[in-house]
Design a protein around this motif. Structure first.
Motif, PDB file in Angstrom:
ATOM      1  N   HIS A  94       7.492  -5.829 -10.758  1.00  8.91           N
ATOM      2  CA  HIS A  94       6.467  -4.835 -10.745  1.00  8.91           C
ATOM      3  C   HIS A  94       5.458  -4.739  -9.922  1.00  8.91           C
ATOM      4  O   HIS A  94       4.623  -3.793  -9.404  1.00  8.91           O
ATOM      5  N   GLY A  95       4.763  -5.885  -9.718  1.00 12.02           N
ATOM      6  CA  GLY A  95       3.484  -6.159  -8.797  1.00 12.02           C
ATOM      7  C   GLY A  95       3.525  -7.652  -7.926  1.00 12.02           C
ATOM      8  O   GLY A  95       3.961  -8.600  -8.639  1.00 12.02           O
ATOM      9  N   LEU A  96       3.155  -7.620  -6.973  1.00 14.36           N
ATOM     10  CA  LEU A  96       2.726  -8.635  -6.058  1.00 14.36           C
ATOM     11  C   LEU A  96       1.495  -8.700  -5.476  1.00 14.36           C
ATOM     12  O   LEU A  96       1.124  -7.551  -4.966  1.00 14.36           O
ATOM     13  N   VAL A  97       0.806  -9.617  -5.339  1.00  3.77           N
ATOM     14  CA  VAL A  97      -0.380  -9.594  -4.538  1.00  3.77           C
ATOM     15  C   VAL A  97      -0.288 -10.954  -3.460  1.00  3.77           C
ATOM     16  O   VAL A  97       0.166 -12.021  -3.917  1.00  3.77           O
ATOM     17  N   ILE A  98      -0.503 -10.586  -2.225  1.00  4.89           N
ATOM     18  CA  ILE A  98      -0.120 -11.489  -1.186  1.00  4.89           C
ATOM     19  C   ILE A  98      -1.440 -11.679  -0.250  1.00  4.89           C
ATOM     20  O   ILE A  98      -2.265 -10.894   0.019  1.00  4.89           O
ATOM     21  N   THR A  99      -1.762 -13.044   0.032  1.00  5.59           N
ATOM     22  CA  THR A  99      -3.017 -13.310   0.780  1.00  5.59           C
ATOM     23  C   THR A  99      -2.461 -14.191   1.757  1.00  5.59           C
ATOM     24  O   THR A  99      -1.495 -14.819   1.927  1.00  5.59           O
ATOM     25  N   ARG A 100      -3.066 -13.809   3.144  1.00  3.32           N
ATOM     26  CA  ARG A 100      -2.826 -14.791   4.380  1.00  3.32           C
ATOM     27  C   ARG A 100      -3.984 -14.440   5.416  1.00  3.32           C
ATOM     28  O   ARG A 100      -4.666 -13.511   5.230  1.00  3.32           O
ATOM     29  N   THR A 101      -3.763 -15.221   6.514  1.00  2.00           N
ATOM     30  CA  THR A 101      -4.908 -15.056   7.454  1.00  2.00           C
ATOM     31  C   THR A 101      -4.353 -14.029   8.317  1.00  2.00           C
ATOM     32  O   THR A 101      -3.294 -14.182   8.964  1.00  2.00           O
ATOM     33  N   ALA A 102      -5.157 -12.613   8.734  1.00  2.00           N
ATOM     34  CA  ALA A 102      -4.518 -12.054   9.584  1.00  2.00           C
ATOM     35  C   ALA A 102      -4.659 -12.474  10.973  1.00  2.00           C
ATOM     36  O   ALA A 102      -5.483 -13.053  11.374  1.00  2.00           O
ATOM     37  N   SER A 103      -3.453 -11.941  11.598  1.00  2.00           N
ATOM     38  CA  SER A 103      -3.236 -12.298  13.220  1.00  2.00           C
ATOM     39  C   SER A 103      -4.196 -11.198  13.776  1.00  2.00           C
ATOM     40  O   SER A 103      -3.975 -10.184  13.436  1.00  2.00           O
ATOM     41  N   ALA A 104      -5.134 -11.541  14.684  1.00  3.90           N
ATOM     42  CA  ALA A 104      -6.005 -10.527  15.280  1.00  3.90           C
ATOM     43  C   ALA A 104      -6.380 -10.996  16.619  1.00  3.90           C
ATOM     44  O   ALA A 104      -6.522 -12.230  16.848  1.00  3.90           O
ATOM     45  N   ALA A 105      -6.550 -10.132  17.525  1.00  4.51           N
ATOM     46  CA  ALA A 105      -7.370 -10.393  18.744  1.00  4.51           C
ATOM     47  C   ALA A 105      -8.638 -10.538  18.539  1.00  4.51           C
ATOM     48  O   ALA A 105      -9.260 -10.159  17.697  1.00  4.51           O
ATOM     49  N   GLU A 106      -9.162 -11.356  19.222  1.00  2.29           N
ATOM     50  CA  GLU A 106     -10.615 -11.707  19.064  1.00  2.29           C
ATOM     51  C   GLU A 106     -11.604 -10.287  19.155  1.00  2.29           C
ATOM     52  O   GLU A 106     -11.403  -9.236  19.984  1.00  2.29           O
ATOM     53  N   GLY A 107     -12.403 -10.179  18.019  1.00  2.00           N
ATOM     54  CA  GLY A 107     -13.339  -9.067  18.064  1.00  2.00           C
ATOM     55  C   GLY A 107     -12.698  -7.749  17.222  1.00  2.00           C
ATOM     56  O   GLY A 107     -13.322  -6.812  17.318  1.00  2.00           O
ATOM     57  N   ALA A 108     -11.513  -7.849  16.944  1.00  2.00           N
ATOM     58  CA  ALA A 108     -10.781  -6.866  16.262  1.00  2.00           C
ATOM     59  C   ALA A 108     -11.568  -6.717  14.807  1.00  2.00           C
ATOM     60  O   ALA A 108     -11.664  -7.500  14.143  1.00  2.00           O
ATOM     61  N   LEU A 133      -6.349 -11.091   5.078  1.00  4.68           N
ATOM     62  CA  LEU A 133      -5.655 -10.035   4.724  1.00  4.68           C
ATOM     63  C   LEU A 133      -4.920 -10.211   3.262  1.00  4.68           C
ATOM     64  O   LEU A 133      -4.499 -11.093   2.984  1.00  4.68           O
ATOM     65  N   VAL A 134      -5.211  -8.895   2.390  1.00  9.62           N
ATOM     66  CA  VAL A 134      -4.825  -9.176   1.056  1.00  9.62           C
ATOM     67  C   VAL A 134      -3.785  -7.789   1.077  1.00  9.62           C
ATOM     68  O   VAL A 134      -4.167  -6.731   1.313  1.00  9.62           O
ATOM     69  N   ARG A 135      -2.476  -8.083   0.761  1.00  9.11           N
ATOM     70  CA  ARG A 135      -1.538  -6.968   0.322  1.00  9.11           C
ATOM     71  C   ARG A 135      -1.202  -6.685  -1.210  1.00  9.11           C
ATOM     72  O   ARG A 135      -0.922  -7.674  -1.914  1.00  9.11           O
ATOM     73  N   PHE A 136      -1.298  -5.670  -1.658  1.00  9.19           N
ATOM     74  CA  PHE A 136      -1.020  -5.184  -2.947  1.00  9.19           C
ATOM     75  C   PHE A 136       0.322  -4.600  -2.952  1.00  9.19           C
ATOM     76  O   PHE A 136       0.250  -3.316  -1.882  1.00  9.19           O
ATOM     77  N   VAL A 137       1.302  -4.815  -3.712  1.00 10.33           N
ATOM     78  CA  VAL A 137       2.521  -4.137  -3.839  1.00 10.33           C
ATOM     79  C   VAL A 137       2.616  -3.730  -5.318  1.00 10.33           C
ATOM     80  O   VAL A 137       2.934  -4.680  -6.244  1.00 10.33           O
ATOM     81  N   PHE A 138       2.563  -2.702  -5.731  1.00  9.70           N
ATOM     82  CA  PHE A 138       2.617  -2.193  -7.048  1.00  9.70           C
ATOM     83  C   PHE A 138       3.842  -0.874  -7.165  1.00  9.70           C
ATOM     84  O   PHE A 138       3.739  -0.112  -6.432  1.00  9.70           O
ATOM     85  N   ASP A 139       4.544  -1.418  -8.109  1.00  7.80           N
ATOM     86  CA  ASP A 139       5.728  -0.205  -8.457  1.00  7.80           C
ATOM     87  C   ASP A 139       4.971   1.166  -9.060  1.00  7.80           C
ATOM     88  O   ASP A 139       3.976   0.873  -9.937  1.00  7.80           O
ATOM     89  N   ALA A 140       5.352   2.147  -8.931  1.00  3.16           N
ATOM     90  CA  ALA A 140       4.953   3.109  -9.472  1.00  3.16           C
ATOM     91  C   ALA A 140       5.694   3.696 -10.728  1.00  3.16           C
ATOM     92  O   ALA A 140       6.521   2.898 -11.346  1.00  3.16           O
ATOM     93  N   GLY A 141       5.260   4.556 -11.290  1.00  3.08           N
ATOM     94  CA  GLY A 141       6.201   4.830 -12.741  1.00  3.08           C
ATOM     95  C   GLY A 141       5.533   4.238 -13.943  1.00  3.08           C
ATOM     96  O   GLY A 141       4.423   3.254 -13.771  1.00  3.08           O
ATOM     97  N   PRO A 142       6.100   4.436 -15.085  1.00  4.37           N
ATOM     98  CA  PRO A 142       5.449   3.650 -16.503  1.00  4.37           C
ATOM     99  C   PRO A 142       5.453   2.326 -16.579  1.00  4.37           C
ATOM    100  O   PRO A 142       4.692   1.666 -16.937  1.00  4.37           O
ATOM    101  N   ASP A 143       6.394   1.543 -15.704  1.00  3.78           N
ATOM    102  CA  ASP A 143       6.695   0.276 -15.878  1.00  3.78           C
ATOM    103  C   ASP A 143       5.620  -0.415 -14.798  1.00  3.78           C
ATOM    104  O   ASP A 143       5.561  -1.697 -14.940  1.00  3.78           O
TER     105      ASP A 143
END
Length: 309
Positions: free
Chosen positions: A169-183, A265-275
């Motif tokens: 029903h829920g995940l949290v993911i962290t990683r280093t974001a791929s980025a061009a310099e100065g983004a 970079l932190v990604r949040f993935v949460f199911d909707a609904g009561p669960d």
């Protein structure tokens, strides 16, 4: 195994000697080497005869030899705080070891020792990016999770709505974001949200459509946010799927406080609904992000936005 009556170094005052009556310390003390026994005799029946004294001296000598050759240790009576025998002592001479104590110090409890971040049950740790994230009620550190970079999940799994595999029903993911310099964090968060949404609810990294695919999506919130006192940016979307209640996906980007301050970079993935987990947990987790080793650091939703460098 208790030492015989005699003068021994006082465990409470090592500069003095104290009379040991064979069972317990008495209140009689003297300067080291002073002649005589205490003016008050031991209780009747407690005074050893000369023969007994000689026998005790002989026994002491045997014990001394055993200590030297066999490393025999004689335990003192902890209740009465009696003196410990030593290799160089006799019943009539002070022991040469350090003064006895009335009790052994207790070993330090685990609560007195500092807790390593990885061992703290209240936080998830991303050592690579140097951050910790709080674990709200209903969340746990990942176990048996095949997806990379997951730092926390909701408890348990369920059969995915499309009938393929197991979902959470829920995940949290962290990683280093791929980025061009100065983004900027804003640029990186807006760039990531499409990939984050697709991987969460369209098709996962191994090609499964766990929710039957996405039918619609829209941005429900975005903007600047302070994370551990640094200026970050987030984009949050509501996703509708062919099967199941759909969910919410958020991409949050902010500069790391370690090394060259690469974007995190932190990604949040949460199911909707009561669960699904409470949507407010996204804000709670964001507000509680801290640099590793800096529990007092400020930051989070509603905090003033600090400098990015």
């Amino acid at each position: 195994m208790t030492p015989p009556p005699g003068w021994y170094r006082d465990p409470d005052a090592p500069h003095q000697e104290r009379w040991w009556d064979g069972r317990a310390w008495t209140e009689h003390r003297r300067a080291p080497g002073a002649p005589g026994q205490p003016s008050v005799s031991p209780p009747a029946g407690a005074r050893p005869s000369r023969a007994k004294a000689v026998a005790l001296v002989a026994a002491g000598a045997v014990l001394v030899a055993a200590v030297v050759t066999g490393a025999v240790l004689l335990d003192r009576d902890d209740t009465d705080g009696g003196p410990a025998d030593t290799a160089g002592g006799t019943p009539s001479a002070p022991p040469t070891s350090a003064p006895a104590t009335t009790g052994s110090p207790s070993p330090a409890s685990s609560a007195d020792e500092p807790t390593a971040p990885d061992d703290d049950p209240s936080v998830a740790v991303d050592q690579l990016n140097g951050i910790t994230l709080p674990l709200p009620e209903g969340w746990e550190k990942p176990e048996n999770v095949a997806q990379d970079d997951v730092v926390m999940t909701t408890h348990g799994v369920y059969d995915c709505p499309a009938g393929v595999g197991f979902c959470r029903h829920g995940l949290v993911i962290t990683r280093t974001a791929s980025a061009a310099e100065g983004a900027s964090p804003e640029t990186l968060a807006k760039r990531d949200i499409d990939d984050a949404t697709d991987e969460a609810y369209e098709q996962n990294v191994i090609g499964q459509r766990l929710y039957g695919g996405i039918t619609s999506q829209r941005t429900v919130a975005s903007g600047q946010v302070a994370v551990a006192g640094r200026a970050g940016y987030f984009v949050r979307r509501l996703v509708r799927t062919a099967k199941g209640p759909g969910g919410y996906v958020e991409s949050l980007v902010f500069p790391s406080s370690t090394g060259i301050q690469a974007p995190v970079l932190v990604r949040f993935v949460f199911d909707a609904g009561p669960d699904g987990p409470p949507l407010a947990d996204m804000d709670r987790i964001t507000k509680g992000i801290r640099p590793v080793g800096d529990a007092a650091s400020s930051g989070g939703v509603g905090s003033s936005i600090g400098p990015s460098s």
